[in-house]
Design a protein around this motif. Structure first.
Motif, PDB file in Angstrom:
ATOM      1  N   MET A   1       8.853 -15.930  -5.523  1.00  0.00           N
ATOM      2  CA  MET A   1       8.437 -16.208  -6.888  1.00  0.00           C
ATOM      3  C   MET A   1       8.180 -14.877  -7.594  1.00  0.00           C
ATOM      4  O   MET A   1       7.542 -14.001  -7.045  1.00  0.00           O
ATOM      5  N   LEU A   2       8.644 -14.748  -8.784  1.00  0.00           N
ATOM      6  CA  LEU A   2       8.490 -13.510  -9.551  1.00  0.00           C
ATOM      7  C   LEU A   2       7.060 -13.367 -10.046  1.00  0.00           C
ATOM      8  O   LEU A   2       6.484 -14.302 -10.552  1.00  0.00           O
ATOM      9  N   GLU A   3       6.495 -12.186  -9.849  1.00  0.00           N
ATOM     10  CA  GLU A   3       5.135 -11.944 -10.330  1.00  0.00           C
ATOM     11  C   GLU A   3       5.123 -11.898 -11.844  1.00  0.00           C
ATOM     12  O   GLU A   3       6.020 -11.353 -12.464  1.00  0.00           O
ATOM     13  N   LYS A   4       4.080 -12.451 -12.449  1.00  0.00           N
ATOM     14  CA  LYS A   4       3.987 -12.512 -13.907  1.00  0.00           C
ATOM     15  C   LYS A   4       3.864 -11.142 -14.544  1.00  0.00           C
ATOM     16  O   LYS A   4       4.313 -10.930 -15.645  1.00  0.00           O
ATOM     17  N   ASN A   5       3.236 -10.173 -13.835  1.00  0.00           N
ATOM     18  CA  ASN A   5       3.025  -8.870 -14.444  1.00  0.00           C
ATOM     19  C   ASN A   5       4.235  -7.945 -14.329  1.00  0.00           C
ATOM     20  O   ASN A   5       4.191  -6.826 -14.767  1.00  0.00           O
ATOM     21  N   VAL A  31      17.179   1.348  -4.673  1.00  0.00           N
ATOM     22  CA  VAL A  31      15.976   1.001  -5.434  1.00  0.00           C
ATOM     23  C   VAL A  31      16.343   0.145  -6.645  1.00  0.00           C
ATOM     24  O   VAL A  31      15.651  -0.818  -6.967  1.00  0.00           O
ATOM     25  N   LEU A  32      17.450   0.476  -7.284  1.00  0.00           N
ATOM     26  CA  LEU A  32      17.920  -0.359  -8.402  1.00  0.00           C
ATOM     27  C   LEU A  32      18.173  -1.791  -7.933  1.00  0.00           C
ATOM     28  O   LEU A  32      17.800  -2.756  -8.599  1.00  0.00           O
ATOM     29  N   MET A  37      16.639  -7.465  -7.641  1.00  0.00           N
ATOM     30  CA  MET A  37      16.329  -8.660  -6.849  1.00  0.00           C
ATOM     31  C   MET A  37      14.939  -9.191  -7.208  1.00  0.00           C
ATOM     32  O   MET A  37      14.751 -10.402  -7.344  1.00  0.00           O
ATOM     33  N   ARG A  38      13.994  -8.287  -7.374  1.00  0.00           N
ATOM     34  CA  ARG A  38      12.633  -8.712  -7.711  1.00  0.00           C
ATOM     35  C   ARG A  38      12.603  -9.388  -9.077  1.00  0.00           C
ATOM     36  O   ARG A  38      11.954 -10.412  -9.264  1.00  0.00           O
ATOM     37  N   LEU A  39      13.339  -8.795 -10.022  1.00  0.00           N
ATOM     38  CA  LEU A  39      13.429  -9.409 -11.350  1.00  0.00           C
ATOM     39  C   LEU A  39      14.083 -10.784 -11.287  1.00  0.00           C
ATOM     40  O   LEU A  39      13.751 -11.675 -12.068  1.00  0.00           O
ATOM     41  N   ASP A  40      15.003 -10.944 -10.340  1.00  0.00           N
ATOM     42  CA  ASP A  40      15.688 -12.225 -10.177  1.00  0.00           C
ATOM     43  C   ASP A  40      14.850 -13.252  -9.418  1.00  0.00           C
ATOM     44  O   ASP A  40      15.293 -14.381  -9.217  1.00  0.00           O
ATOM     45  N   GLN A  60       6.056  -0.222  -2.270  1.00  0.00           N
ATOM     46  CA  GLN A  60       5.841   1.177  -2.670  1.00  0.00           C
ATOM     47  C   GLN A  60       6.885   1.611  -3.691  1.00  0.00           C
ATOM     48  O   GLN A  60       6.555   2.211  -4.713  1.00  0.00           O
ATOM     49  N   GLU A  61       8.134   1.309  -3.447  1.00  0.00           N
ATOM     50  CA  GLU A  61       9.202   1.693  -4.371  1.00  0.00           C
ATOM     51  C   GLU A  61       9.046   0.997  -5.721  1.00  0.00           C
ATOM     52  O   GLU A  61       9.230   1.615  -6.769  1.00  0.00           O
ATOM     53  N   LEU A  62       8.685  -0.274  -5.705  1.00  0.00           N
ATOM     54  CA  LEU A  62       8.513  -0.994  -6.959  1.00  0.00           C
ATOM     55  C   LEU A  62       7.277  -0.494  -7.716  1.00  0.00           C
ATOM     56  O   LEU A  62       7.274  -0.456  -8.943  1.00  0.00           O
ATOM     57  N   ASN A  63       6.240  -0.078  -6.981  1.00  0.00           N
ATOM     58  CA  ASN A  63       5.064   0.506  -7.629  1.00  0.00           C
ATOM     59  C   ASN A  63       5.417   1.815  -8.314  1.00  0.00           C
ATOM     60  O   ASN A  63       4.925   2.104  -9.398  1.00  0.00           O
ATOM     61  N   VAL A  64       6.264   2.614  -7.667  1.00  0.00           N
ATOM     62  CA  VAL A  64       6.698   3.873  -8.275  1.00  0.00           C
ATOM     63  C   VAL A  64       7.432   3.573  -9.583  1.00  0.00           C
ATOM     64  O   VAL A  64       7.219   4.233 -10.594  1.00  0.00           O
ATOM     65  N   LEU A  65       8.270   2.557  -9.590  1.00  0.00           N
ATOM     66  CA  LEU A  65       8.988   2.180 -10.815  1.00  0.00           C
ATOM     67  C   LEU A  65       8.020   1.773 -11.913  1.00  0.00           C
ATOM     68  O   LEU A  65       8.163   2.186 -13.062  1.00  0.00           O
ATOM     69  N   SER A  66       7.018   0.976 -11.551  1.00  0.00           N
ATOM     70  CA  SER A  66       6.084   0.510 -12.577  1.00  0.00           C
ATOM     71  C   SER A  66       5.146   1.620 -13.032  1.00  0.00           C
ATOM     72  O   SER A  66       4.468   1.485 -14.033  1.00  0.00           O
ATOM     73  N   ASN A  67       5.140   2.733 -12.305  1.00  0.00           N
ATOM     74  CA  ASN A  67       4.301   3.869 -12.658  1.00  0.00           C
ATOM     75  C   ASN A  67       5.111   4.954 -13.352  1.00  0.00           C
ATOM     76  O   ASN A  67       4.723   6.111 -13.344  1.00  0.00           O
ATOM     77  N   GLY A  68       6.240   4.621 -13.918  1.00  0.00           N
ATOM     78  CA  GLY A  68       7.049   5.600 -14.642  1.00  0.00           C
ATOM     79  C   GLY A  68       7.719   6.627 -13.759  1.00  0.00           C
ATOM     80  O   GLY A  68       7.976   7.738 -14.185  1.00  0.00           O
ATOM     81  N   GLY A  69       7.997   6.277 -12.508  1.00  0.00           N
ATOM     82  CA  GLY A  69       8.700   7.196 -11.624  1.00  0.00           C
ATOM     83  C   GLY A  69       7.792   8.084 -10.807  1.00  0.00           C
ATOM     84  O   GLY A  69       8.246   8.918 -10.057  1.00  0.00           O
ATOM     85  N   ARG A  70       6.481   7.904 -10.941  1.00  0.00           N
ATOM     86  CA  ARG A  70       5.553   8.740 -10.178  1.00  0.00           C
ATOM     87  C   ARG A  70       4.873   7.906  -9.110  1.00  0.00           C
ATOM     88  O   ARG A  70       4.525   6.769  -9.328  1.00  0.00           O
ATOM     89  N   SER A  71       4.665   8.504  -7.973  1.00  0.00           N
ATOM     90  CA  SER A  71       3.937   7.857  -6.903  1.00  0.00           C
ATOM     91  C   SER A  71       2.450   7.937  -7.209  1.00  0.00           C
ATOM     92  O   SER A  71       1.951   8.982  -7.587  1.00  0.00           O
TER      93      SER A  71
END
Length: 153
Positions: A1-5, A31-32, A37-40, A60-71
């Motif tokens: 299930m896709l997370e709402k946030n 990562v793309l 897949m997560r969006l789907d 971890q990889e998806l968190n980096v994406l949501s953080n603008g590319g920074r860990s």
């Protein structure tokens, strides 16, 4: 299930992955794929199984994406000897690397500032002034040896 946030577009994901210039092209594509897949609506487990990695790696990889590319670990850095500075950094989502960059240091090696914040080496008055300017806090509050209530409350 896709997370709402998780409300990022494919183009934003692609842009952030491209910003991670140190990543190998095949890792960027992976990562793309994970993000798509997560969006789907795929679960972390499904994504991890497809790419033969752990669920934690996917997160971890998806968190980096949501953080603008920074860990960013999202935790309070208890090794910083100035608890109020550590608290401010945590509340503002700032890593030592971010702080070092805002202080004007060009090097990507965070050991210089980390060693000062961890108390391994002395912190200079020049660095203290830069940190005070960045945070907007007072010296007495930010560099206290114990946590004090925020002066603005």
């Amino acid at each position: 299930m896709l997370e709402k946030n998780l409300t990022v577009s494919s183009s934003l994901i692609h842009e952030v992955v491209q910003m991670r210039s140190s990543a190998k092209p095949e890792n960027k594509e992976r990562v793309l794929g994970m993000a798509q897949m997560r969006l789907d609506g795929y679960s972390m487990r499904d994504i991890a199984e497809k790419y033969n990695v752990s669920k934690q790696y996917v997160q971890q990889e998806l968190n980096v994406l949501s953080n603008g590319g920074r860990s960013y670990s999202g935790r309070l850095d208890a090794d910083i000897i100035f608890p109020n500075l550590a608290k401010w950094m945590f509340e503002n989502g700032m890593t030592i690397s971010d702080l070092q960059e805002k202080m004007g240091y060009k090097s990507k090696n965070t050991a210089l500032i980390r060693n000062r914040l961890y108390g391994y080496t002395k912190i200079s008055m020049k660095d203290i002034k830069k940190i005070l300017e960045i945070t907007g806090q007072t010296f007495e509050y930010l560099f206290a040896e114990r946590v004090v209530e925020d002066e603005t409350e």
